[in-house]
Design a protein around this motif. Sequence first.
Motif, PDB file in Angstrom:
ATOM      1  N   ALA A 145      12.081 -32.144  -7.661  1.00  0.00           N
ATOM      2  CA  ALA A 145      11.421 -33.136  -8.512  1.00  0.00           C
ATOM      3  C   ALA A 145      12.393 -33.611  -9.580  1.00  0.00           C
ATOM      4  O   ALA A 145      13.254 -32.858 -10.040  1.00  0.00           O
ATOM      5  N   VAL A 146      12.245 -34.883  -9.982  1.00  0.00           N
ATOM      6  CA  VAL A 146      13.101 -35.490 -10.987  1.00  0.00           C
ATOM      7  C   VAL A 146      12.243 -35.878 -12.185  1.00  0.00           C
ATOM      8  O   VAL A 146      11.215 -36.551 -12.038  1.00  0.00           O
ATOM      9  N   LEU A 147      12.666 -35.448 -13.377  1.00  0.00           N
ATOM     10  CA  LEU A 147      11.935 -35.726 -14.602  1.00  0.00           C
ATOM     11  C   LEU A 147      12.738 -36.653 -15.491  1.00  0.00           C
ATOM     12  O   LEU A 147      13.953 -36.504 -15.627  1.00  0.00           O
ATOM     13  N   ARG A 148      12.019 -37.585 -16.111  1.00  0.00           N
ATOM     14  CA  ARG A 148      12.644 -38.531 -17.045  1.00  0.00           C
ATOM     15  C   ARG A 148      11.741 -38.664 -18.272  1.00  0.00           C
ATOM     16  O   ARG A 148      10.709 -38.029 -18.365  1.00  0.00           O
ATOM     17  N   GLY A 149      12.139 -39.476 -19.222  1.00  0.00           N
ATOM     18  CA  GLY A 149      11.293 -39.810 -20.366  1.00  0.00           C
ATOM     19  C   GLY A 149      10.951 -38.623 -21.239  1.00  0.00           C
ATOM     20  O   GLY A 149      11.809 -37.806 -21.592  1.00  0.00           O
ATOM     21  N   ARG A 150       9.660 -38.511 -21.602  1.00  0.00           N
ATOM     22  CA  ARG A 150       9.209 -37.493 -22.545  1.00  0.00           C
ATOM     23  C   ARG A 150       9.552 -36.081 -22.089  1.00  0.00           C
ATOM     24  O   ARG A 150      10.011 -35.243 -22.883  1.00  0.00           O
TER      25      ARG A 150
ATOM     26  N   ASP B 128       7.037 -37.741  -8.902  1.00  0.00           N
ATOM     27  CA  ASP B 128       8.236 -37.058  -9.398  1.00  0.00           C
ATOM     28  C   ASP B 128       9.038 -36.417  -8.278  1.00  0.00           C
ATOM     29  O   ASP B 128      10.230 -36.138  -8.442  1.00  0.00           O
ATOM     30  N   PHE B 129       8.407 -36.177  -7.138  1.00  0.00           N
ATOM     31  CA  PHE B 129       9.065 -35.432  -6.063  1.00  0.00           C
ATOM     32  C   PHE B 129       9.934 -36.360  -5.212  1.00  0.00           C
ATOM     33  O   PHE B 129       9.469 -37.385  -4.710  1.00  0.00           O
ATOM     34  N   VAL B 130      11.188 -35.977  -5.056  1.00  0.00           N
ATOM     35  CA  VAL B 130      12.120 -36.708  -4.192  1.00  0.00           C
ATOM     36  C   VAL B 130      12.315 -35.973  -2.873  1.00  0.00           C
ATOM     37  O   VAL B 130      12.960 -36.488  -1.949  1.00  0.00           O
ATOM     38  N   ALA B 131      11.790 -34.782  -2.778  1.00  0.00           N
ATOM     39  CA  ALA B 131      11.780 -33.964  -1.564  1.00  0.00           C
ATOM     40  C   ALA B 131      10.655 -32.952  -1.748  1.00  0.00           C
ATOM     41  O   ALA B 131      10.139 -32.788  -2.860  1.00  0.00           O
TER      42      ALA B 131
END
Length: 239
Positions: A17-22, A10-13
């Motif tokens: 963090a970027v969350l998707r879905g549920r 999930d971590f882009v740095a």
Amino acid sequence: MNHALLFDEDFVAPNRAVLRGRRLKHIRSVLGASLGDQLPVGRVNGLMGSGEVIKLTDSEAELLVNLDQQPPSPLPLSLFLAMPRPKMFRRILQTSATLGIKDIWLINSYKVEKSFWQTPWLSDEHLQENLTLGLEQAKDTNMPKVHIRKLFKPFVEDELPSLLQGKVALVAHPGTATPCPTYLNKPAALCVGPEGGFTSYEVGKLEEAGCQGVHLGPRILRVETAVPVLVSRLFDACL
């Protein structure tokens, strides 16, 4: 979901963090989050803290993450569980994770139907999914480990005795003479049978391996009820 559990992917740095879905759906529809909001988060097998919403779209939420809190202490308990019926397996797994159990062993028993082992809920993906739901409920980050043993006798004779070393080892079984102990302050191992309980032979083998038979009284409980009742008796501080 009392906090969002973050995985390494999930971590882009280091702090984003970027969350998707549920999890995105929960953030948007349940929490009603908007830009600038602070959300409780935790990193798998790491610290907990907060995440500030710095980007929110229909497809993703980006959080600025600050992790500075320790997760709850794990229970010093190994759970040896006869493989439950698939329809209740998910609930038991989630409950075990919520209670802080980190060492879970799924074992066989005469009363475990062969079809139970074919359930898709035993896949790595589904195990992680349900353990994650339990951790999010409890605001915990330490992912439990699940071990699968499909042969009862070889496991109980060859592996179990060493796993019980240094622990209060118990097998919950109706009709035994000793009530389940309370207020343990030391590591323990708990064996719980299938619906209908372990057979007399299986109880005997577990006792040979080092377990003591204990009971919860005259009432016969479903496995999904017995597990949290037993754990709450042994470790009342977890509740």
